[in-house]
Scaffold this motif. Structure first.
Motif, PDB file in Angstrom:
ATOM      1  N   ASP A 182     -15.365  -0.301  -7.056  1.00  0.00           N
ATOM      2  CA  ASP A 182     -16.753  -0.397  -7.127  1.00  0.00           C
ATOM      3  C   ASP A 182     -17.537   0.899  -7.219  1.00  0.00           C
ATOM      4  O   ASP A 182     -18.406   1.128  -7.702  1.00  0.00           O
ATOM      5  CB  ASP A 182     -17.628  -1.494  -5.925  1.00  0.00           C
ATOM      6  N   ILE A 183     -17.249   1.840  -6.244  1.00  0.00           N
ATOM      7  CA  ILE A 183     -17.553   3.162  -5.808  1.00  0.00           C
ATOM      8  C   ILE A 183     -17.529   3.665  -7.380  1.00  0.00           C
ATOM      9  O   ILE A 183     -18.358   4.750  -7.754  1.00  0.00           O
ATOM     10  CB  ILE A 183     -17.046   3.926  -4.872  1.00  0.00           C
ATOM     11  N   LEU A 184     -16.363   3.754  -7.893  1.00  0.00           N
ATOM     12  CA  LEU A 184     -16.219   4.531  -9.381  1.00  0.00           C
ATOM     13  C   LEU A 184     -16.667   3.634 -10.601  1.00  0.00           C
ATOM     14  O   LEU A 184     -16.684   3.996 -11.609  1.00  0.00           O
ATOM     15  CB  LEU A 184     -14.730   4.578  -9.505  1.00  0.00           C
ATOM     16  N   GLY A 185     -17.372   2.347 -10.140  1.00  0.00           N
ATOM     17  CA  GLY A 185     -17.737   1.649 -11.296  1.00  0.00           C
ATOM     18  C   GLY A 185     -16.750   1.060 -12.102  1.00  0.00           C
ATOM     19  O   GLY A 185     -16.857   0.826 -13.430  1.00  0.00           O
ATOM     20  N   LEU A 186     -15.708   0.407 -11.590  1.00  0.00           N
ATOM     21  CA  LEU A 186     -14.449  -0.135 -12.233  1.00  0.00           C
ATOM     22  C   LEU A 186     -14.132  -1.494 -12.008  1.00  0.00           C
ATOM     23  O   LEU A 186     -14.376  -1.924 -10.872  1.00  0.00           O
ATOM     24  CB  LEU A 186     -13.103   0.815 -11.855  1.00  0.00           C
ATOM     25  N   PRO A 187     -13.580  -2.054 -12.945  1.00  0.00           N
ATOM     26  CA  PRO A 187     -13.071  -3.493 -12.570  1.00  0.00           C
ATOM     27  C   PRO A 187     -11.978  -3.379 -11.947  1.00  0.00           C
ATOM     28  O   PRO A 187     -11.156  -2.444 -11.957  1.00  0.00           O
ATOM     29  CB  PRO A 187     -13.212  -4.056 -14.050  1.00  0.00           C
ATOM     30  N   ALA A 188     -11.640  -4.734 -11.220  1.00  0.00           N
ATOM     31  CA  ALA A 188     -10.172  -4.415 -10.639  1.00  0.00           C
ATOM     32  C   ALA A 188      -9.060  -4.331 -11.349  1.00  0.00           C
ATOM     33  O   ALA A 188      -8.034  -3.734 -10.932  1.00  0.00           O
ATOM     34  CB  ALA A 188     -10.219  -5.932  -9.716  1.00  0.00           C
ATOM     35  N   ASP A 189      -9.098  -4.545 -12.525  1.00  0.00           N
ATOM     36  CA  ASP A 189      -7.964  -4.351 -13.547  1.00  0.00           C
ATOM     37  C   ASP A 189      -7.882  -3.117 -14.245  1.00  0.00           C
ATOM     38  O   ASP A 189      -7.315  -2.975 -15.453  1.00  0.00           O
ATOM     39  CB  ASP A 189      -7.791  -5.576 -14.391  1.00  0.00           C
ATOM     40  N   ALA A 190      -8.523  -2.164 -13.869  1.00  0.00           N
ATOM     41  CA  ALA A 190      -8.887  -0.876 -14.714  1.00  0.00           C
ATOM     42  C   ALA A 190      -7.483  -0.092 -14.426  1.00  0.00           C
ATOM     43  O   ALA A 190      -6.655  -0.537 -13.667  1.00  0.00           O
ATOM     44  CB  ALA A 190      -9.927  -0.040 -13.913  1.00  0.00           C
ATOM     45  N   SER A 191      -7.114   0.624 -15.533  1.00  0.00           N
ATOM     46  CA  SER A 191      -6.015   1.300 -15.772  1.00  0.00           C
ATOM     47  C   SER A 191      -5.998   2.773 -14.979  1.00  0.00           C
ATOM     48  O   SER A 191      -7.325   3.058 -14.489  1.00  0.00           O
ATOM     49  CB  SER A 191      -5.726   1.604 -17.202  1.00  0.00           C
ATOM     50  N   THR A 192      -5.145   3.502 -15.094  1.00  0.00           N
ATOM     51  CA  THR A 192      -5.007   4.688 -14.243  1.00  0.00           C
ATOM     52  C   THR A 192      -5.822   5.734 -15.064  1.00  0.00           C
ATOM     53  O   THR A 192      -6.617   6.515 -14.404  1.00  0.00           O
ATOM     54  CB  THR A 192      -3.613   5.386 -14.140  1.00  0.00           C
ATOM     55  N   GLU A 193      -5.820   5.769 -16.424  1.00  0.00           N
ATOM     56  CA  GLU A 193      -6.898   6.542 -17.044  1.00  0.00           C
ATOM     57  C   GLU A 193      -7.933   6.244 -17.092  1.00  0.00           C
ATOM     58  O   GLU A 193      -8.907   6.845 -17.108  1.00  0.00           O
ATOM     59  CB  GLU A 193      -6.104   6.269 -18.536  1.00  0.00           C
ATOM     60  N   ASP A 194      -8.527   4.854 -16.907  1.00  0.00           N
ATOM     61  CA  ASP A 194      -9.835   4.492 -16.683  1.00  0.00           C
ATOM     62  C   ASP A 194     -10.388   5.030 -15.466  1.00  0.00           C
ATOM     63  O   ASP A 194     -11.602   5.643 -15.609  1.00  0.00           O
ATOM     64  CB  ASP A 194     -10.066   2.698 -16.731  1.00  0.00           C
ATOM     65  N   ARG A 196      -9.314   7.815 -13.818  1.00  0.00           N
ATOM     66  CA  ARG A 196      -9.262   9.284 -13.959  1.00  0.00           C
ATOM     67  C   ARG A 196     -10.720   9.695 -14.898  1.00  0.00           C
ATOM     68  O   ARG A 196     -11.462  10.502 -14.590  1.00  0.00           O
ATOM     69  CB  ARG A 196      -8.201   9.899 -14.759  1.00  0.00           C
ATOM     70  N   ARG A 197     -10.970   8.797 -15.850  1.00  0.00           N
ATOM     71  CA  ARG A 197     -12.313   8.969 -16.787  1.00  0.00           C
ATOM     72  C   ARG A 197     -13.344   8.817 -16.002  1.00  0.00           C
ATOM     73  O   ARG A 197     -14.436   9.794 -15.905  1.00  0.00           O
ATOM     74  CB  ARG A 197     -12.146   8.117 -18.149  1.00  0.00           C
ATOM     75  N   ALA A 198     -13.472   7.797 -15.060  1.00  0.00           N
ATOM     76  CA  ALA A 198     -14.566   7.406 -14.452  1.00  0.00           C
ATOM     77  C   ALA A 198     -14.837   8.564 -13.444  1.00  0.00           C
ATOM     78  O   ALA A 198     -16.161   9.057 -12.949  1.00  0.00           O
ATOM     79  CB  ALA A 198     -14.559   5.831 -13.861  1.00  0.00           C
ATOM     80  N   TRP A 199     -13.906   8.937 -12.734  1.00  0.00           N
ATOM     81  CA  TRP A 199     -13.897   9.836 -11.729  1.00  0.00           C
ATOM     82  C   TRP A 199     -14.461  11.277 -12.268  1.00  0.00           C
ATOM     83  O   TRP A 199     -15.317  11.794 -11.780  1.00  0.00           O
ATOM     84  CB  TRP A 199     -12.638  10.041 -10.970  1.00  0.00           C
ATOM     85  N   ARG A 200     -13.852  11.772 -13.450  1.00  0.00           N
ATOM     86  CA  ARG A 200     -14.241  12.972 -14.004  1.00  0.00           C
ATOM     87  C   ARG A 200     -15.763  13.070 -14.027  1.00  0.00           C
ATOM     88  O   ARG A 200     -16.610  13.939 -13.904  1.00  0.00           O
ATOM     89  CB  ARG A 200     -13.420  13.185 -15.216  1.00  0.00           C
ATOM     90  N   GLN A 201     -16.124  11.762 -14.945  1.00  0.00           N
ATOM     91  CA  GLN A 201     -17.686  11.656 -15.079  1.00  0.00           C
ATOM     92  C   GLN A 201     -18.616  11.859 -14.123  1.00  0.00           C
ATOM     93  O   GLN A 201     -19.685  12.369 -14.087  1.00  0.00           O
ATOM     94  CB  GLN A 201     -17.877  10.253 -16.122  1.00  0.00           C
ATOM     95  N   LEU A 202     -18.213  11.086 -13.111  1.00  0.00           N
ATOM     96  CA  LEU A 202     -19.127  10.858 -11.711  1.00  0.00           C
ATOM     97  C   LEU A 202     -19.113  12.455 -11.219  1.00  0.00           C
ATOM     98  O   LEU A 202     -20.148  12.671 -10.653  1.00  0.00           O
ATOM     99  CB  LEU A 202     -18.390   9.890 -10.764  1.00  0.00           C
TER     100      LEU A 202
END
Length: 256
Positions: A182-194, A196-202
């Motif tokens: 939730d903190i990264l704005g990701l669904p529970a089935d997010a991938s490793t790449e998802d 990493r991408r969300a973290w970099r943007q945040l």
């Protein structure tokens, strides 16, 4: 001469220019309106660091009473969010007490601030900064009281902050309800790449220097730094979960 500049004389009686501190500017702004906190939004200054700080302090002072009492923890957290030099403690205490004694409701402050900020991505980010800081105040005593939660929900509604953004703040601040996805704005089935991408943007969007350039006062830099710690911790937790899943999958594969 702008109102953030003052003059004084040195030991040789030579005039020198001094820049007022944030707390001196806040006191000056409030005093100009006979300590009517609400009227500071009508000063014509727009939402500069002084108006932003006054609005946050006013809301923080109201929130501190939302659970029925003002605790030492909540006052201490206020001092952690704002950098207050020793020589400015008296001014900061005066501002906080004036805001705490103000009779206007918190809805009024929230609406005035939101209207003054206007629209746009940067304005929305500043609204989020205010709500983030208020969560810090609410959780100072380690408990999320119903009155505090309702206060924050009301402010979020006035600020038109989406439910998913509010949930991210809950996940970041409230023990037992934290969720790194939730903190990264990701669904529970997010991938490793998802992830990493969300973290970099945040990290890019929430870097303290970026938030400062958008209008977050330097005196509130610790708020941005705390957010970065939370984002990095969430990414670390998600990465560890991914690694644990891989190990579990390997264990489930029968030996040849």
């Amino acid at each position: 001469m702008t109102d953030d500049i003052a003059t004084a004389t040195n030991e040789n009686s030579t005039p020198v220019t001094l820049r007022k501190s944030l707390w001196q500017l806040i006191i000056s702004r409030i005093s100009a309106f006979r300590e009517d906190i609400g009227r500071t939004f009508e000063s014509g200054h727009g939402v500069d660091s002084v108006t932003f700080s006054i609005s946050f302090i006013a809301l923080a002072a109201k929130l501190a009473k939302a659970d029925g009492q003002v605790t030492r923890d909540e006052v201490s957290m206020f001092r952690e969010i704002f950098t207050i030099p020793p020589q400015e403690k008296a001014n900061a205490a005066r501002v906080y007490n004036l805001c705490r004694q103000e009779v206007s409701g918190y809805h009024s402050y929230a609406r005035k601030l939101s209207n003054a900020l206007g629209s746009g991505e940067i304005a929305d980010g500043l609204r989020h900064d205010v709500l983030d800081g208020l969560f810090h105040i609410a959780m100072a005593d380690g408990e999320f009281h119903p009155g505090e939660e309702q206060f924050l929900l009301d402010v979020a509604e006035v600020f038109e902050i989406p439910d998913e953004q509010f949930d991210i703040l809950v996940a970041r601040h409230v023990p037992g309800r934290e969720n790194p996805f939730d903190i990264l704005g990701l669904p529970a089935d997010a991938s490793t790449e998802d992830a990493r991408r969300a973290w970099r943007q945040l990290v890019k969007d929430n870097h303290p220097d970026v938030l400062a350039s958008h209008g977050l006062p330097e005196e509130m830099r610790s708020l941005a730094e705390s957010r970065m710690i939370s984002i990095n911790k969430a990414y670390e937790d998600v990465t560890n979960l991914f690694q644990a899943r891989v190990l579990q999958t390997d264990d489930d594969i029968p030996s040849p």
